[in-house]
Design a protein around this motif. Sequence first.
Motif, PDB file in Angstrom:
ATOM      1  N   HIS A 210      26.810  -1.277   1.873  1.00 58.17           N
ATOM      2  CA  HIS A 210      26.599  -2.420   0.980  1.00 58.17           C
ATOM      3  C   HIS A 210      27.512  -2.258  -0.201  1.00 58.17           C
ATOM      4  O   HIS A 210      27.855  -1.151  -0.591  1.00 58.17           O
ATOM      5  N   ILE A 211      27.853  -3.331  -0.773  1.00 56.67           N
ATOM      6  CA  ILE A 211      28.602  -3.255  -2.020  1.00 56.67           C
ATOM      7  C   ILE A 211      27.609  -2.942  -3.119  1.00 56.67           C
ATOM      8  O   ILE A 211      26.628  -3.651  -3.287  1.00 56.67           O
ATOM      9  N   THR A 212      27.871  -1.882  -3.804  1.00 57.85           N
ATOM     10  CA  THR A 212      26.976  -1.573  -4.913  1.00 57.85           C
ATOM     11  C   THR A 212      27.194  -2.564  -6.027  1.00 57.85           C
ATOM     12  O   THR A 212      28.198  -3.253  -6.084  1.00 57.85           O
ATOM     13  N   PRO A 216      34.226  -0.826  -9.171  1.00 61.70           N
ATOM     14  CA  PRO A 216      35.202  -0.396 -10.171  1.00 61.70           C
ATOM     15  C   PRO A 216      36.125  -1.532 -10.564  1.00 61.70           C
ATOM     16  O   PRO A 216      36.251  -2.533  -9.867  1.00 61.70           O
ATOM     17  N   HIS A 218      39.254  -2.116 -10.610  1.00 56.67           N
ATOM     18  CA  HIS A 218      40.365  -2.645  -9.839  1.00 56.67           C
ATOM     19  C   HIS A 218      39.897  -3.413  -8.615  1.00 56.67           C
ATOM     20  O   HIS A 218      40.672  -4.066  -7.956  1.00 56.67           O
ATOM     21  N   LEU A 219      38.614  -3.328  -8.324  1.00 55.44           N
ATOM     22  CA  LEU A 219      38.119  -4.044  -7.159  1.00 55.44           C
ATOM     23  C   LEU A 219      37.193  -5.171  -7.547  1.00 55.44           C
ATOM     24  O   LEU A 219      36.657  -5.849  -6.693  1.00 55.44           O
ATOM     25  N   ASP A 221      37.457  -8.075  -8.773  1.00 54.81           N
ATOM     26  CA  ASP A 221      37.675  -9.462  -8.402  1.00 54.81           C
ATOM     27  C   ASP A 221      38.044  -9.623  -6.939  1.00 54.81           C
ATOM     28  O   ASP A 221      38.377 -10.711  -6.495  1.00 54.81           O
ATOM     29  N   VAL A 222      38.016  -8.515  -6.218  1.00 51.44           N
ATOM     30  CA  VAL A 222      38.423  -8.638  -4.828  1.00 51.44           C
ATOM     31  C   VAL A 222      37.314  -9.222  -3.982  1.00 51.44           C
ATOM     32  O   VAL A 222      37.540 -10.013  -3.081  1.00 51.44           O
ATOM     33  N   PHE A 223      36.152  -8.801  -4.281  1.00 51.52           N
ATOM     34  CA  PHE A 223      35.040  -9.215  -3.429  1.00 51.52           C
ATOM     35  C   PHE A 223      34.266 -10.342  -4.063  1.00 51.52           C
ATOM     36  O   PHE A 223      33.920 -10.291  -5.230  1.00 51.52           O
ATOM     37  N   THR A 224      33.985 -11.315  -3.272  1.00 52.08           N
ATOM     38  CA  THR A 224      33.028 -12.319  -3.730  1.00 52.08           C
ATOM     39  C   THR A 224      31.662 -11.892  -3.263  1.00 52.08           C
ATOM     40  O   THR A 224      31.509 -10.934  -2.505  1.00 52.08           O
ATOM     41  N   GLU A 227      31.008 -12.216   0.770  1.00 51.54           N
ATOM     42  CA  GLU A 227      31.760 -11.534   1.826  1.00 51.54           C
ATOM     43  C   GLU A 227      31.118 -10.224   2.214  1.00 51.54           C
ATOM     44  O   GLU A 227      30.949  -9.912   3.352  1.00 51.54           O
ATOM     45  N   ALA A 229      30.826  -6.167   2.581  1.00 55.55           N
ATOM     46  CA  ALA A 229      31.743  -5.179   3.135  1.00 55.55           C
ATOM     47  C   ALA A 229      31.998  -5.506   4.584  1.00 55.55           C
ATOM     48  O   ALA A 229      31.084  -5.614   5.373  1.00 55.55           O
ATOM     49  N   GLN A 230      33.240  -5.666   4.874  1.00 53.13           N
ATOM     50  CA  GLN A 230      33.549  -5.941   6.260  1.00 53.13           C
ATOM     51  C   GLN A 230      34.064  -4.660   6.858  1.00 53.13           C
ATOM     52  O   GLN A 230      35.091  -4.141   6.454  1.00 53.13           O
TER      53      GLN A 230
ATOM     54  N   PRO B  63      45.932  -1.335 -13.088  1.00 60.98           N
ATOM     55  CA  PRO B  63      46.030  -0.717 -11.773  1.00 60.98           C
ATOM     56  C   PRO B  63      47.101  -1.379 -10.921  1.00 60.98           C
ATOM     57  O   PRO B  63      47.160  -2.599 -10.844  1.00 60.98           O
ATOM     58  N   ARG B 100      41.997  -8.494  -0.465  1.00 60.44           N
ATOM     59  CA  ARG B 100      41.474  -9.761   0.027  1.00 60.44           C
ATOM     60  C   ARG B 100      42.297 -10.284   1.179  1.00 60.44           C
ATOM     61  O   ARG B 100      41.779 -10.766   2.169  1.00 60.44           O
ATOM     62  N   LYS B 108      39.686  -4.334   8.742  1.00 59.00           N
ATOM     63  CA  LYS B 108      38.389  -3.853   8.292  1.00 59.00           C
ATOM     64  C   LYS B 108      38.555  -2.498   7.626  1.00 59.00           C
ATOM     65  O   LYS B 108      39.447  -1.731   7.947  1.00 59.00           O
ATOM     66  N   LEU B 141      29.938   2.825  -1.221  1.00 57.97           N
ATOM     67  CA  LEU B 141      31.161   2.081  -0.988  1.00 57.97           C
ATOM     68  C   LEU B 141      31.865   1.758  -2.293  1.00 57.97           C
ATOM     69  O   LEU B 141      31.305   1.195  -3.203  1.00 57.97           O
ATOM     70  N   THR B 144      34.226   4.667  -7.084  1.00 54.69           N
ATOM     71  CA  THR B 144      35.208   5.689  -7.435  1.00 54.69           C
ATOM     72  C   THR B 144      34.728   6.587  -8.558  1.00 54.69           C
ATOM     73  O   THR B 144      35.199   7.703  -8.704  1.00 54.69           O
TER      74      THR B 144
END
Lengths: 529, 217
Positions: A210-212, A216, A218-219, A221-224, A227, A229-230, B63, B100, B108, B141, B144
């Motif tokens: 699961h996404i906690t 951090p 740098h990540l 804004d990557v995940f909405t 989505e 964790a794929q 970063p 993304r 994956k 997950l 860091t």
Amino acid sequence: MEGELVQQQQERLNQAVQQQLNLEQVKMRAISLFKAISRILEDFDAYARTNTTPKWQDILGQYSMVNLELFNIVDDIKKVSKPFLVYPKNVNADNATILPVMLSTKLLPEMETEDTSKRDQLLQGMQNLPIATQIDKLKARLDMIAGACEGAEKVLADTRKAYCFGTRQGPAIAPALDKGQAAKIQEQENLLRAAVNVGEGLRIPGDQRHITASLPMHLADVFTVNEGAQSFPEGSSNNAYMKNTPLSSNSMGGQNSLLQTSGSQLLGRSAASPNVATSATFDNTAASPIPYANSPRSSTNMMNTPSPQQQTSQQQQQQPTVQQQQRQKMMQLPQQQQQLLAQQQQFRQSAMQGLGQLHGQHQMQFSQQIGHQQFQGRQLTSGHVQHGIGQSQLNQGNQMTRISQFSGAANNALFSAAQTTPNTQMIPNISAGISSQSLLPRMQFGLSGNNPQRNHASQMLNDQMFSMGGGNPGGMMSIQQQQQQQQSSQGAFGGMASNAQNLQSGMMTLQNTQQNHPNFSQQRQQNQQ
Amino acid sequence: MECVVQGIIETQHVEALEILLQGLCGVQRERLRIHEICLKNGPNLGLVASEVRLLCDLEQTEPSWTVRHIGGAMRGAGAEQISVLVRTMVESKVSKNVLRMFYTLGYKLDHELLRVGFSFQFNRGAQITVTVSSVNKMLKLHATDEAVPVTPGIQMVEVTAPASAENYTEVAAAVSSFCEYLAPLLHLSKPGVSTGVVPTAAAAAASLMSDGGGTTL
């Protein structure tokens, strides 16, 4: 008389000086030096003539000898050179000009400037102090430099000892790490190298991905939110890939995870409700008003729909919920797409994963292995066994049914269940009771409604292909497809919460290619409920 | 293409190694904190399995991301004689939405790790980069901040140098000759070949760390 005069005229060196000079010794040294140098020259001549390569060690040794002797001679003479001065006896045209320069003690102009600049540098800041302090400071500096040099020499000597540079012998026996320590280090090293190069030991099992809440920076804004964790489930590193037909249309959009779970829809799930029955009974989840997948009425050969109890309990868990939604979405796809998706599922060789057991209910799938393999009594690790029940129709031909494993008690129960099942009946549910356990695993075999082919337990347990009735003229679904389905269903269930149940059975069933069969429609209906 | 060798060193000797590298390379060390995310492609993306690594440099204020693809290593009798591993490698800087993009493509997450350490980059026959880092794994997950070392007592040393098909022999020679200087402290080998620790490491580290008894001027 004349002889005496001559003798007296011959100057005699001062006795003291004579002793100091020790002329005999100097003469000896000079002679030996001369001999050494001539020896070296001869050696070089020989090398040049015979065109051999000189041995550097020998030559260096000889050079060092020469160096030593020269040094000694010079040392001796220096001691006594003070009383003597150079008196040029033979002045002629050649040396007339150079003699004054050689005799002078004054430095050459360049040397003189160099000397003064160095002196200035040295005495910087001390010009104004009295001479005595200047001398003291210089002395202090000299002492420090001497100390540093001594330290450096000490380190060099120590290192030389450690590596035996100075001696001509080989290194001393290196201090051996004791075996236990060495083994430990070796083990750690293997861990580390595997982690870096391959990623061993770094994979988080699917259910923990699961996404906690706090990503951090740098990540971030990557995940909405949707989505998630794929990810591959565990053990995906050895996947073999099949030729994939591209999806003609993909209604799933960018949701890649759905592709992976799509197979689960096709395979369905078996839902076993816990049963305290000790003997194998065919327990219909009678409470469910949903028609069974394998009832005579239905034409599907998929598994039973989960009982409502199961469904609700599934909803309670997040991931299964998500996956269920996904499954439901998948069910809404046209059959063809499902087919295509099924075909695109991966074939995986990894061990089966434990399916989440939701409040005592099991989901079992039969997973497949590659190729035409015989049944092996392979043990799966406890607690992580996933059973998938593929499509229930069994194929004939050159594809093998694979039973990966049965636990002891379960085996017996299962076998007995299988034996007692009449071949002609539709078996909605075959539950194998494991008396030793409170929760009973169940295996469901989906059976087709109108085919003489039966998903007979005993048949499945054989390791030979059993011939089915002739009602399956269509080709058989390839192993790969089926395996894909199995794999994908594994993927779907991988997200389920793992359960400590010790289910250990799995079967591979091969399905025929009657996927255009209303099976799927049936399944869809069921899953939508 | 790149030439690469790997080795291990005990954590207690890392400082000595740093001193040695400082002396050999003549450049300042650069801190290293890289979050490496390894992605594998899904079943619908092609015939062969492929893996891609995304490296996020967390040491900078902003970063920066790099994508790297590591290909197969050179094989054959010639390759066995070379003491370094020569393999294809493609690397590029990317913008921060790379993760993304790869997810959208169907890749994956396979595994991720965090490297914390330092590196030296210098030119000695070839452009050589030496990286000394502790490899950390994340139990949750992408967490860091909560990374723990995979092997607390041992750190990984990697020496890499970019090469091309024409000059890889020279680059390999440069890398292997540089590695000989590190012999007192550690042995380097092709990735996948284990080396163990060097018995003289402790003595070498002690001598590197000592100030020789002299006083400073």
